[in-house]
Scaffold this motif. Structure first.
Motif, PDB file in Angstrom:
ATOM      1  N   LEU A  82       0.880  -1.163   0.000  1.00  0.00           N
ATOM      2  CA  LEU A  82       0.000   0.000   0.000  1.00  0.00           C
ATOM      3  C   LEU A  82       0.921   1.217   0.000  1.00  0.00           C
ATOM      4  N   SER A  83       1.115   1.772  -1.176  1.00  0.00           N
ATOM      5  CA  SER A  83       2.044   2.882  -1.315  1.00  0.00           C
ATOM      6  C   SER A  83       1.399   4.196  -0.910  1.00  0.00           C
ATOM      7  N   ASP A  84       0.145   4.381  -1.265  1.00  0.00           N
ATOM      8  CA  ASP A  84      -0.496   5.677  -1.052  1.00  0.00           C
ATOM      9  C   ASP A  84      -1.912   5.489  -0.530  1.00  0.00           C
ATOM     10  N   LEU A  85      -2.239   6.238   0.497  1.00  0.00           N
ATOM     11  CA  LEU A  85      -3.617   6.410   0.945  1.00  0.00           C
ATOM     12  C   LEU A  85      -3.774   7.896   1.193  1.00  0.00           C
ATOM     13  N   TYR A  86      -4.731   8.503   0.515  1.00  0.00           N
ATOM     14  CA  TYR A  86      -4.936   9.941   0.682  1.00  0.00           C
ATOM     15  C   TYR A  86      -6.417  10.251   0.665  1.00  0.00           C
ATOM     16  N   VAL A  87      -6.820  11.096   1.601  1.00  0.00           N
ATOM     17  CA  VAL A  87      -8.186  11.606   1.680  1.00  0.00           C
ATOM     18  C   VAL A  87      -8.094  13.123   1.749  1.00  0.00           C
ATOM     19  N   THR A  88      -8.891  13.808   0.934  1.00  0.00           N
ATOM     20  CA  THR A  88      -8.856  15.270   0.923  1.00  0.00           C
ATOM     21  C   THR A  88      -9.191  15.818   2.308  1.00  0.00           C
ATOM     22  N   GLN A  89      -8.697  17.000   2.576  1.00  0.00           N
ATOM     23  CA  GLN A  89      -8.873  17.622   3.894  1.00  0.00           C
ATOM     24  C   GLN A  89     -10.344  17.681   4.298  1.00  0.00           C
ATOM     25  N   HIS A  90     -11.236  18.057   3.389  1.00  0.00           N
ATOM     26  CA  HIS A  90     -12.648  18.218   3.746  1.00  0.00           C
ATOM     27  C   HIS A  90     -13.388  16.887   3.888  1.00  0.00           C
ATOM     28  N   ALA A  91     -12.743  15.775   3.490  1.00  0.00           N
ATOM     29  CA  ALA A  91     -13.415  14.472   3.588  1.00  0.00           C
ATOM     30  C   ALA A  91     -12.829  13.595   4.691  1.00  0.00           C
ATOM     31  N   ARG A  92     -11.937  14.148   5.497  1.00  0.00           N
ATOM     32  CA  ARG A  92     -11.342  13.364   6.578  1.00  0.00           C
ATOM     33  C   ARG A  92     -12.313  13.229   7.744  1.00  0.00           C
ATOM     34  N   CYS A  93     -12.145  12.188   8.473  1.00  0.00           N
ATOM     35  CA  CYS A  93     -12.924  11.914   9.694  1.00  0.00           C
ATOM     36  C   CYS A  93     -14.379  11.551   9.414  1.00  0.00           C
ATOM     37  N   VAL A  94     -14.690  11.151   8.171  1.00  0.00           N
ATOM     38  CA  VAL A  94     -16.060  10.713   7.874  1.00  0.00           C
ATOM     39  C   VAL A  94     -16.078   9.298   7.298  1.00  0.00           C
ATOM     40  N   GLY A  95     -14.949   8.596   7.396  1.00  0.00           N
ATOM     41  CA  GLY A  95     -14.920   7.203   7.004  1.00  0.00           C
ATOM     42  C   GLY A  95     -14.402   6.896   5.609  1.00  0.00           C
ATOM     43  N   VAL A  96     -13.944   7.903   4.867  1.00  0.00           N
ATOM     44  CA  VAL A  96     -13.457   7.658   3.512  1.00  0.00           C
ATOM     45  C   VAL A  96     -12.199   6.789   3.545  1.00  0.00           C
ATOM     46  N   GLY A  97     -11.261   7.112   4.410  1.00  0.00           N
ATOM     47  CA  GLY A  97     -10.033   6.319   4.523  1.00  0.00           C
ATOM     48  C   GLY A  97     -10.320   4.882   4.910  1.00  0.00           C
ATOM     49  N   ARG A  98     -11.226   4.687   5.845  1.00  0.00           N
ATOM     50  CA  ARG A  98     -11.606   3.334   6.280  1.00  0.00           C
ATOM     51  C   ARG A  98     -12.258   2.563   5.127  1.00  0.00           C
ATOM     52  N   ARG A  99     -13.120   3.226   4.360  1.00  0.00           N
ATOM     53  CA  ARG A  99     -13.761   2.553   3.219  1.00  0.00           C
ATOM     54  C   ARG A  99     -12.726   2.151   2.174  1.00  0.00           C
ATOM     55  N   LEU A 100     -11.781   3.036   1.897  1.00  0.00           N
ATOM     56  CA  LEU A 100     -10.724   2.719   0.937  1.00  0.00           C
ATOM     57  C   LEU A 100      -9.877   1.544   1.434  1.00  0.00           C
ATOM     58  N   MET A 101      -9.516   1.570   2.702  1.00  0.00           N
ATOM     59  CA  MET A 101      -8.696   0.493   3.264  1.00  0.00           C
ATOM     60  C   MET A 101      -9.452  -0.834   3.271  1.00  0.00           C
ATOM     61  N   ASN A 102     -10.719  -0.805   3.637  1.00  0.00           N
ATOM     62  CA  ASN A 102     -11.508  -2.045   3.633  1.00  0.00           C
ATOM     63  C   ASN A 102     -11.644  -2.604   2.220  1.00  0.00           C
ATOM     64  N   THR A 103     -11.749  -1.729   1.250  1.00  0.00           N
ATOM     65  CA  THR A 103     -11.809  -2.177  -0.145  1.00  0.00           C
ATOM     66  C   THR A 103     -10.489  -2.835  -0.543  1.00  0.00           C
ATOM     67  N   ALA A 104      -9.375  -2.242  -0.142  1.00  0.00           N
ATOM     68  CA  ALA A 104      -8.061  -2.822  -0.435  1.00  0.00           C
ATOM     69  C   ALA A 104      -7.910  -4.186   0.239  1.00  0.00           C
ATOM     70  N   ILE A 105      -8.361  -4.305   1.477  1.00  0.00           N
ATOM     71  CA  ILE A 105      -8.288  -5.571   2.207  1.00  0.00           C
ATOM     72  C   ILE A 105      -9.167  -6.623   1.539  1.00  0.00           C
ATOM     73  N   ASP A 106     -10.374  -6.242   1.160  1.00  0.00           N
ATOM     74  CA  ASP A 106     -11.272  -7.178   0.469  1.00  0.00           C
ATOM     75  C   ASP A 106     -10.673  -7.633  -0.858  1.00  0.00           C
ATOM     76  N   TYR A 107     -10.065  -6.711  -1.581  1.00  0.00           N
ATOM     77  CA  TYR A 107      -9.400  -7.046  -2.846  1.00  0.00           C
ATOM     78  C   TYR A 107      -8.287  -8.064  -2.594  1.00  0.00           C
ATOM     79  N   ALA A 108      -7.472  -7.826  -1.577  1.00  0.00           N
ATOM     80  CA  ALA A 108      -6.364  -8.733  -1.250  1.00  0.00           C
ATOM     81  C   ALA A 108      -6.880 -10.122  -0.896  1.00  0.00           C
ATOM     82  N   LYS A 109      -7.933 -10.179  -0.112  1.00  0.00           N
ATOM     83  CA  LYS A 109      -8.508 -11.481   0.255  1.00  0.00           C
ATOM     84  C   LYS A 109      -9.019 -12.215  -0.983  1.00  0.00           C
TER      85      LYS A 109
END
Length: 150
Positions: A82-109
Motif C-alpha cells: 500500500l504505497s499511497d492512501l490519501y483523503v482530501t482535507q474536507h473528507a477526513r474523519c467521515v470514514g473515507v479512509g476506512r472505506r478505501l482500506m476495507n476495499t483494499a483488504i477485500d481485494y487482497a482477500k
C-alpha cells in the motif's frame, strides 16, 4: 459518507492525478500536476498498480489508495504494498479512509494475497490509528532499510 468507491480506470486518471498531487504536497513535495498526471496515467495504462478511488455524489475525488504487487519468497505468494492512501482535507474523519482500506483488504482477500505492507510517517498519528484499528501491526521483528538511488 455517500458517494462511489470503485477501482480507477484510465478515464479516472485526471481525478486521481489531482488527488495524487495533493498527496505528494502533504509529504512536502512541490505541486506538479504534470508529473502527477504522467505518473498516474502510466500506472493505469500499464496496469502495474491497483488504484481505488472514492468520489462524492458530484463526481469529485475524495480520496484514493494505490497498491503495488510484490511477492513473498517465504510464503511463496503475492503481497501488496500500500504505497499511497490519501483523503482530501474536507473528507477526513467521515470514514473515507476506512472505506478505501476495507476495499483494499477485500481485494487482497479475493486475490489470495499473503500480506499488505505499508509505511507511514511516524508523526501521522491519524493514519496509524486507522491502520491499527483494521488489524495492521507495527513491525517489530524486521528492520526496514532504504537506499535512495538518484
Amino acid at each position: 459518507m455517500s458517494g462511489e468507491l470503485r477501482r480507477a480506470s484510465l478515464e479516472d486518471a485526471a481525478v486521481v492525478a489531482s488527488l495524487f498531487d495533493e498527496y505528494r504536497q502533504f509529504y512536502g513535495q512541490a505541486s506538479d500536476i504534470d508529473l502527477a498526471s504522467k505518473f498516474i496515467n502510466a500506472r493505469l495504462a500499464r496496469k502495474d498498480a491497483v488504484i481505488f478511488l472514492m468520489l462524492d455524489a458530484q463526481g469529485n475525488g475524495l480520496g484514493f489508495c494505490q497498491l503495488y504487487p510484490s511477492f513473498s519468497s517465504i510464503h511463496a505468494r503475492a503481497n501488496l504494498i500500500l504505497s499511497d492512501l490519501y483523503v482530501t482535507q474536507h473528507a477526513r474523519c467521515v470514514g473515507v479512509g476506512r472505506r478505501l482500506m476495507n476495499t483494499a483488504i477485500d481485494y487482497a482477500k479475493a486475490k489470495g494475497i499473503a500480506s499488505i505492507f505499508l509505511e507511514t510517517h511516524k508523526d501521522n498519528h491519524q493514519a496509524q490509528a486507522l491502520y491499527e484499528s483494521l488489524g495492521f501491526k507495527v513491525e517489530q521483528e524486521f528492520l526496514s532499510y532504504n537506499l535512495d538511488i538518484q
